[in-house]
Write an enzyme that holds these catalytic residues in place. Sequence first.
Site, PDB file in Angstrom:
ATOM      1  CG  LEU A 193      -2.086   1.050   1.401  1.00  0.00           C
ATOM      2  CD1 LEU A 193      -2.930   0.546   0.228  1.00  0.00           C
ATOM      3  CD2 LEU A 193      -3.079   0.620   2.563  1.00  0.00           C
ATOM      4  CG  ASP A 194       1.402   3.764  -3.590  1.00  0.00           C
ATOM      5  OD1 ASP A 194       2.142   2.637  -3.711  1.00  0.00           O
ATOM      6  OD2 ASP A 194       0.475   4.038  -4.577  1.00  0.00           O
ATOM      7  N   PRO A 195       2.722   4.849   0.600  1.00  0.00           N
ATOM      8  CG  PRO A 195       5.050   5.355   0.829  1.00  0.00           C
ATOM      9  CD  PRO A 195       4.068   4.563  -0.293  1.00  0.00           C
ATOM     10  CB  ALA A 243      -2.688   4.618   0.033  1.00  0.00           C
TER      11      ALA A 243
END
Length: 324
Positions: free
Chosen positions: A48-50, A52
């Site tokens: 999960l992207d930072p 997000a």
Amino acid sequence: MARRGKKKGRPISGWVIFDKPKGMGSTEAVSKIKWLFSAEKAGHAGTLDPLASGMLPIALGEATKTVPYAMDGTKVYRFTVTWGEERSTDDLEGQPTKTSDKRPSREEVEALLPDYTGVISQVPPQFSAIKIDGERAYDLAREGETVEIPAREVEIDRLEIVGFPDADRTEFEVECSKGTYVRSLARDMGRDLGCYGHISDLRRVEVAPFTDEDMVTLAKLEAVWPPLPPKDEDGNVIEPAPRRDFSALDALVIDTGAALDCLPQVPLSDDQAQRVRLGNPVILRGRDAPLEADEACVTTRGKLLAIGYIEHGQFKPKRVFTAG
């Protein structure tokens, strides 16, 4: 013969369905959870992207063996698209690359949604973990290279508008397959609408079979975390050190087998379970026992014991769990 080093941490197994806050990377989140639980081993099911927030399933101990099953699960995201700008990263972090004064109406956006439902083709963002000739696309992009990333098919089960706060932003919810880039959805919808767009907020709320009700926040975990033993001014633990009580923290862990809801599950007797522990096949009894299955799991006393396959009514183990 060299002696194998003793593993550090507790042999705890199961899933922590972590509600990752914005700004924290997935690897950082795994390290934090592993430290809080003093676990021997940990891993996550799906980066999960930072930027997000939301669901990051983290596997502890033997649950790491079931990570591929959780990664294959359907995902649900809630996200906001800001119209008028396309950015280098397809989210807020990047630099604007294209701009437009046009803003789409709700009717225009709704009319576009059927084109993004079902099996669609999308090109992952330049800033993504896709490998190009052995290198990550985001590493090449940071070096200023524009790389050709091949399009790939993904499946969108559901895409709907959940909010239209103003002319600049539209809020969506999407249910999609593994490998879907929500940032690419925002970019492509913006292009089709002739106004450009990028993700300004992204939250993952489901990774099947886990739901938002399973999520725990960092604050909730820290509230029941057993404190470390006190130390003297030299950094040595003051003896006798009190035993740390992890029971309240461990109560937040979901059973290892939860990630295997997609597989047939067959309970075994104690005698059958012992045979499987030794790696031996067993004949399945009972009217409901399947005769054939490419993949299945067996349980003993309600606990996951092994993953394997069923052939002619016989279960053959491929991966045995010591916790079972």
